[in-house]
Motif scaffolding. Structure first.
Motif, short mmCIF file in Angstrom:
data_model
loop_
_atom_site.label_atom_id
_atom_site.label_comp_id
_atom_site.label_asym_id
_atom_site.label_seq_id
_atom_site.Cartn_x
_atom_site.Cartn_y
_atom_site.Cartn_z
N ASP A 155 21.56 -28.19 -7.03
CA ASP A 155 21.23 -28.07 -8.46
C ASP A 155 21.01 -26.61 -8.85
N LEU A 156 20.33 -25.88 -7.98
CA LEU A 156 20.08 -24.46 -8.26
C LEU A 156 21.39 -23.67 -8.25
N VAL A 157 22.23 -23.96 -7.27
CA VAL A 157 23.49 -23.23 -7.14
C VAL A 157 24.42 -23.56 -8.32
N LEU A 158 24.52 -24.82 -8.64
CA LEU A 158 25.33 -25.24 -9.79
C LEU A 158 24.84 -24.54 -11.05
N GLY A 159 23.53 -24.51 -11.21
CA GLY A 159 22.97 -23.85 -12.38
C GLY A 159 23.32 -22.37 -12.44
N ALA A 160 23.23 -21.72 -11.29
CA ALA A 160 23.55 -20.29 -11.25
C ALA A 160 25.01 -20.05 -11.64
N VAL A 161 25.87 -20.97 -11.22
CA VAL A 161 27.29 -20.86 -11.59
C VAL A 161 27.45 -21.08 -13.10
N LEU A 162 26.84 -22.13 -13.61
CA LEU A 162 26.96 -22.43 -15.04
C LEU A 162 26.39 -21.30 -15.88
N ALA A 163 25.28 -20.73 -15.43
CA ALA A 163 24.66 -19.64 -16.19
C ALA A 163 25.64 -18.49 -16.36
N ARG A 164 26.50 -18.29 -15.37
CA ARG A 164 27.50 -17.22 -15.49
C ARG A 164 28.60 -17.59 -16.46
N VAL A 165 28.79 -18.89 -16.66
CA VAL A 165 29.95 -19.35 -17.41
C VAL A 165 29.63 -19.62 -18.88
N VAL A 166 28.42 -20.08 -19.16
CA VAL A 166 28.14 -20.53 -20.53
C VAL A 166 27.18 -19.64 -21.32
N VAL A 167 26.54 -18.68 -20.66
CA VAL A 167 25.48 -17.94 -21.35
C VAL A 167 26.06 -16.72 -22.07
N PRO A 168 25.61 -16.49 -23.31
CA PRO A 168 26.10 -15.33 -24.07
C PRO A 168 25.90 -14.03 -23.32
N GLY A 169 26.85 -13.14 -23.53
CA GLY A 169 26.89 -11.90 -22.76
C GLY A 169 25.65 -11.04 -22.84
N ASP A 170 25.01 -10.96 -24.03
CA ASP A 170 23.91 -10.02 -24.13
C ASP A 170 22.59 -10.59 -23.63
N VAL A 171 22.56 -11.88 -23.32
CA VAL A 171 21.37 -12.45 -22.70
C VAL A 171 21.56 -12.49 -21.18
N ARG A 172 22.79 -12.76 -20.79
CA ARG A 172 23.10 -12.87 -19.37
C ARG A 172 23.04 -11.51 -18.71
N ARG A 173 22.37 -11.45 -17.58
CA ARG A 173 22.40 -10.21 -16.80
C ARG A 173 23.41 -10.31 -15.66
N ALA A 174 23.77 -11.57 -15.34
CA ALA A 174 24.74 -11.80 -14.28
C ALA A 174 24.46 -10.97 -13.04
N PRO A 175 23.36 -11.30 -12.36
CA PRO A 175 23.14 -10.64 -11.08
C PRO A 175 24.32 -10.95 -10.17
N SER A 176 24.53 -10.11 -9.20
CA SER A 176 25.68 -10.31 -8.32
C SER A 176 25.54 -11.65 -7.60
N ILE A 177 26.67 -12.22 -7.27
CA ILE A 177 26.66 -13.48 -6.52
C ILE A 177 25.92 -13.30 -5.21
N ASP A 178 26.10 -12.13 -4.60
CA ASP A 178 25.41 -11.89 -3.33
C ASP A 178 23.90 -11.97 -3.50
N ALA A 179 23.38 -11.38 -4.59
CA ALA A 179 21.93 -11.40 -4.81
C ALA A 179 21.44 -12.82 -5.02
N THR A 180 22.22 -13.61 -5.73
CA THR A 180 21.84 -15.00 -5.98
C THR A 180 21.85 -15.80 -4.68
N VAL A 181 22.88 -15.60 -3.88
CA VAL A 181 22.96 -16.33 -2.61
C VAL A 181 21.81 -15.91 -1.69
N ASP A 182 21.48 -14.63 -1.69
CA ASP A 182 20.35 -14.18 -0.85
C ASP A 182 19.05 -14.89 -1.25
#
Lengths: 198, 198
Positions: A155-182
């Protein structure tokens, strides 16, 4: 027009109708969005009867889902014994598949058909959840705390993926995938685990 | 019609026009979805001139955003010294605010206006990110590993919330908010922390 095209090319086998309908739906999603991707428009573009489409897909929702999510689930990541590496590859592939223009075009329309999403049963087979469970199950000994529920992690991983896909650009910080996986790895490691203690 | 109504009721102050436009937009979102919530339709329903709406909101996207996300950010959770409790309250409030029918009605349309979302600057003020940072900053000593980047944590939490809101019912397992928060806490705790070692 559909009849004329079908007459001209001869009646194709069902498999061919399916492929033409899916390809037409993908083209329409990109060009005209979800709103323009009706069963009638797909039938016209594919040169098939709408009834042939309805024989295969009970509703426009089902057709759009299968057309947009044709690449789901993404290709399997083979466990290498390095969970960090495997999860990074898994999340990258997942984000990449979601980021496809045809998926992006279809998502809002699919989302807005809330009742359809809730009742449709065709989604489960597109889920990467089983694949994710397998990755965790194949992790090296002591990499995953047995107390951790893989479904909650997914659920957390799915959410992190969705957050990259659906969130407006100026709110999203899009941390690197590596940071999220860590961070996810920190969550699933056994408690009290550290190099000093081994 | 708009002129007649405005004539009848007298010209309201600007603040009142804003409130009427927002209320009308919310009604239309619920009744007619994003597609039916045009500036013209909102003006008609609110009994104001479309030009008055455009003076306040440069585009339909901005109007719909402000109408749908009027309750964002959700009310602040005051830190109690119990991070687990505070985060549970934070995530519950966040999910509840996202789950409002007017937000659900607006989300797909807002999402489909990709370029608008990317260029619009009105989203940042609706973000709960600053609030989340404050909660983490107010956590008791040694509850949060200083090595952990709060923005990466927020990304996970935001994703978990979105996953509850946008994912089809038969794929979503929707683990309890408590289970998700517990997993996030595992991720942010200092390494090697356990009761035995204190």
């Amino acid at each position: 027009v559909a009849e004329a095209v079908e007459y001209r090319t001869g009646r194709p086998r069902d498999g061919s109708i399916d492929q033409r309908a899916l390809a037409a739906a993908r083209d329409l999603l990109i060009e005209a969005g979800y709103a323009g991707t009706t069963v009638q428009a797909v039938a016209r573009q594919a040169g098939v009867h709408a009834s042939a489409i309805y024989r295969r897909w009970p509703s426009r929702l089902d057709l759009v889902r299968d057309a947009a999510f044709a690449d789901f689930p993404p290709g399997r990541v083979r466990p290498t014994g390095d969970l960090r590496r495997d999860l990074r590859r898994f999340v990258r592939a997942y984000v990449k598949t979601f980021a496809q223009p045809v998926v992006q075009a279809a998502m809002p329309g699919l989302m807005s058909e809330q009742s359809g999403l809730r009742t449709s049963s065709g989604w489960a087979q597109l889920s990467v959840r089983p694949h994710f469970r397998e990755l965790l199950a194949a992790a090296p000994p002591r990499a995953v705390d047995p107390e951790v529920d893989p479904d909650v992690v997914f659920d957390l991983v799915l959410g992190a993926v969705l957050a990259r896909v659906v969130v407006p650009g100026d709110v999203r910080r899009a941390p690197s995938i590596d940071a999220t996986v860590d961070l996810v790895l920190r969550a699933i490691e056994p408690r009290g685990r550290s190099r000093r203690r081994r």
